[in-house]
Design a protein around this motif. Structure first.
Motif, short mmCIF file in Angstrom:
data_model
loop_
_atom_site.label_atom_id
_atom_site.label_comp_id
_atom_site.label_asym_id
_atom_site.label_seq_id
_atom_site.Cartn_x
_atom_site.Cartn_y
_atom_site.Cartn_z
N VAL A 171 -1.78 -5.92 -7.23
CA VAL A 171 -2.32 -4.62 -6.83
C VAL A 171 -2.82 -4.74 -5.40
CG1 VAL A 171 -4.07 -2.87 -7.30
CG2 VAL A 171 -2.96 -4.07 -9.19
N ALA A 175 -3.52 -0.93 0.54
CA ALA A 175 -2.76 0.32 0.50
C ALA A 175 -3.65 1.53 0.76
CB ALA A 175 -2.05 0.46 -0.84
N TYR A 176 -4.85 1.54 0.17
CA TYR A 176 -5.78 2.65 0.36
C TYR A 176 -7.05 2.24 1.09
CZ TYR A 176 -2.71 4.19 -3.40
OH TYR A 176 -1.61 4.47 -4.17
N ILE A 218 -4.12 8.51 -0.90
CA ILE A 218 -3.21 8.31 -2.03
C ILE A 218 -2.16 9.41 -1.98
CG2 ILE A 218 -3.06 8.30 -4.55
CD1 ILE A 218 -5.90 7.24 -4.62
N ASP A 222 2.20 7.96 -6.51
CA ASP A 222 1.81 6.55 -6.47
C ASP A 222 1.34 6.08 -7.85
OD1 ASP A 222 2.34 6.55 -3.80
OD2 ASP A 222 0.27 6.31 -3.13
N VAL A 224 -1.34 3.90 -9.51
CA VAL A 224 -2.66 3.54 -8.99
C VAL A 224 -3.48 2.83 -10.07
CG1 VAL A 224 -4.79 4.44 -7.97
CG2 VAL A 224 -2.60 5.56 -7.48
N ARG A 291 -0.16 7.06 -13.05
CA ARG A 291 0.50 7.63 -11.89
C ARG A 291 -0.32 8.82 -11.38
NH1 ARG A 291 5.55 6.89 -10.04
NH2 ARG A 291 6.19 5.89 -11.99
N CYS A 292 -0.52 8.87 -10.07
CA CYS A 292 -1.22 10.01 -9.47
C CYS A 292 -0.25 11.19 -9.42
CB CYS A 292 -1.71 9.65 -8.08
SG CYS A 292 -2.53 11.02 -7.24
N ILE A 487 -11.21 4.20 -7.00
CA ILE A 487 -9.86 3.72 -6.71
C ILE A 487 -9.90 2.23 -6.36
CG2 ILE A 487 -7.86 3.96 -5.21
CD1 ILE A 487 -8.29 6.32 -7.12
N LYS A 490 -3.15 0.05 -5.14
CA LYS A 490 -1.83 0.53 -5.51
C LYS A 490 -1.03 -0.59 -6.15
CE LYS A 490 2.36 2.61 -3.55
NZ LYS A 490 3.03 3.06 -2.30
N SER A 492 1.92 -2.74 -6.71
CA SER A 492 2.97 -2.98 -5.72
C SER A 492 4.18 -3.72 -6.28
CB SER A 492 2.41 -3.74 -4.52
OG SER A 492 1.82 -4.96 -4.92
#
Length: 512
Positions: A171, A175-176, A218, A222, A224, A291-292, A487, A490, A492
């Motif tokens: 993860v 990413a965020y 995000i 994505d 998440v 999933r977002c 959060i 992400k 990966s």
């Protein structure tokens, strides 16, 4: 990264090197160095490295955000060696309690300056080499886990067939943007409970407010990982925890006397000595992966199990599972063919449909099209689902269900919401719990932190998360919004997968 966050990070760095200065000054005097040099942050560590004949570039590493906090104690350890301090206990005091330990070394007549030559005469024992290496590895791994990436294991089938049970993921925290831990005092590599016990693995003696560096948005679609919002309060017992959230238990006992678990839940609430509550800070509730499907500011609606965002139907994820009624062209289905050709687990994804040749199946869109093209199925249509009406926000105003939900607006930072009796139950928890306000509705009026208001401006962005296994996922349809401070990162890459043996075809597969 806001300037206020940068200021806090470097203020901590300055305090780490400045607070021991009163002791460092006397130690410098013993080493023949002017005392004033001890009171200039970072220059004092330059002098320490010069005295110890150690690399000067360590001083510059101290300016790396957070990483520098771990470099400075290493410089302190090398410095106390110049005063004949070589034991593990003495190095621990230098690293963790320098503001108290250094004055002792500076003012004690027994402590003499031996210099770099004297320090080099000391030879570490073998066990110390191992201990020092282990400490370095733990610190390095903790930094990587906090700021770069973290390993995660899929525990349930809520994301099938995109992600399978016992997929092992990396993860990405970048990413965020990496999130600073709210509870920095915790046992390394352990999330919220000490294994084999119900005791928490962290202390709340020090709490850090929500901070995220280099924040990136995000994107809709994505996959998440996040801290389960409704898992901030759980019944600390193996039969409950996040799989049966405390708020669900309370709701059932208050409103559903015919629920099959009513008596069990009622007993648990009435016997807190057997079923104690555990309240977790945002970063220590259980990790979920979904999933977002909706980002801050979106209007989201689910119609016949299809997600619509801002009035437009969203494409189904390529491996999303949906219930279908399949009318077969063959008299008998072959389990091996279903698995190899269509990735359908006969004993898990297939049920009798009540008539010969009719089945209820969990299928991806790809498997559905292939069955029709190959002639295995004569007809495939959405299965008649038992639609769950016990969904967020659990009130009498919104006649929503799992397959037909919304429309609902997702809060956006800085946006104002006009408060109404109709939307109070939807946004009350976000305003009160996630954004830490006193908020209630009294006689049709809204009281925020002691004063009457008619609207509310949100402080954070929120997201709407759903599992790809749309009929088998505990997601936002049941507990609402995910605030940005929950959060984690992400999903990966799948680095390993196991089902009685390695699933070789899933190794090093990107998560889409």
């Amino acid at each position: 990264m806001p300037l206020s966050h940068v200021f806090i990070v470097y203020l901590i760095s300055v305090l780490i090197v400045f607070l021991p200065s009163f002791g460092i000054a006397k130690m410098f005097q013993k080493a023949g160095v002017e005392q004033w040099k001890a009171y200039i942050p970072f220059y004092n560590t330059w002098v320490m490295q010069d005295l110890a004949k150690r690399p000067k570039h360590w001083v510059f590493w101290q300016f790396i955000p957070v990483v520098g906090w771990f470099i400075t104690p290493g410089i302190f350890i090398e410095f106390v060696k110049l005063f004949g301090r070589f034991t593990l206990g003495e190095h621990t005091l230098a690293a963790l309690f320098a503001p108290f330990y250094f004055p002792y070394l500076g003012y004690s007549a027994k402590v003499k300056y031996v210099g770099p030559e004297g320090a080099r005469k000391y030879q570490k024992k073998g066990w110390r080499e191992w201990v020092d290496a282990a400490i370095f590895a733990i610190v390095a791994a903790t930094l990587i886990r906090t700021f770069v990436f973290e390993a995660y294991t899929i525990p349930s089938g809520s994301m099938e067939k995109t992600l399978l049970i016992n997929d092992f993921l990396f993860v990405s925290k970048f990413a965020y943007g990496p999130r600073i831990p709210n509870t920095p005092l915790s046992i390394p590599f352990i999330h919220n409970y000490i294994p084999g016990s119900s005791r928490k693995s962290y202390s709340e003696a020090i709490k850090i407010p929500y901070i995220r560096w280099f924040q990136s948005p995000i994107k809709r679609g994505d996959v998440v990982v996040f801290n389960f919002p409704a898992g901030d309060t759980v019944i600390n017992h193996p039969a409950f925890q996040s799989q049966t959230p405390y708020y669900d238990v309370k709701r059932v006992v208050a409103t559903q006397p015919n629920h099959p678990e009513y008596l069990t839940y009622k007993y648990a609430l009435e016997h807190p000595e057997e079923f104690p509550l555990a309240v977790h800070p945002p970063d220590k509730s259980d990790n979920y992966i979904k999933r977002c499907v909706g980002v801050a500011g979106d209007w989201i609606q689910v119609k016949e199990n299809m997600v619509w965002a801002n009035g437009t139907a969203e494409p189904q994820p390529p491996k999303s599972l949906v219930h279908y009624m399949v009318i077969s062209n063959v008299p008998r289905l072959d389990a091996e063919v279903l698995k190899e050709e269509y990735d359908v687990d006969f004993y898990k994804d297939v049920m009798e449909g009540g008539q010969p040749g009719v089945y209820i199946m969990n299928l991806t869109e790809q498997a559905k099209e292939k069955m029709l093209a190959n002639g295995l199925a004569r007809k495939i249509e959405p299965a008649p689902n038992v639609d769950d009406s016990q969904v967020f926000p659990y009130d009498t105003l919104h006649k929503w269900s799992r397959n037909n939900f919304g429309p609902i607006w997702i809060p956006k930072k800085g946006e104002k919401l006009k408060l109404t009796p109709e939307n109070y139950s939807i946004y009350e928890r976000a305003i009160r719990v996630y954004e830490k306000n006193q908020f209630e509705m009294l006689g049709g009026k809204f009281i925020l932190n002691g004063r009457e208001v008619s609207e509310y401006q949100f402080k954070m962005d929120y997201y709407w998360m759903m599992g790809d296994n749309r009929q088998g996922s505990q997601d936002s349809r049941y507990w609402g919004f995910v605030p940005e401070d929950r959060i984690v990162g992400k999903a990966s890459i799948i680095w390993f997968s196991w089902d009685g043996g390695p699933r070789w075809n899933r190794l090093f597969k990107a998560v889409k």
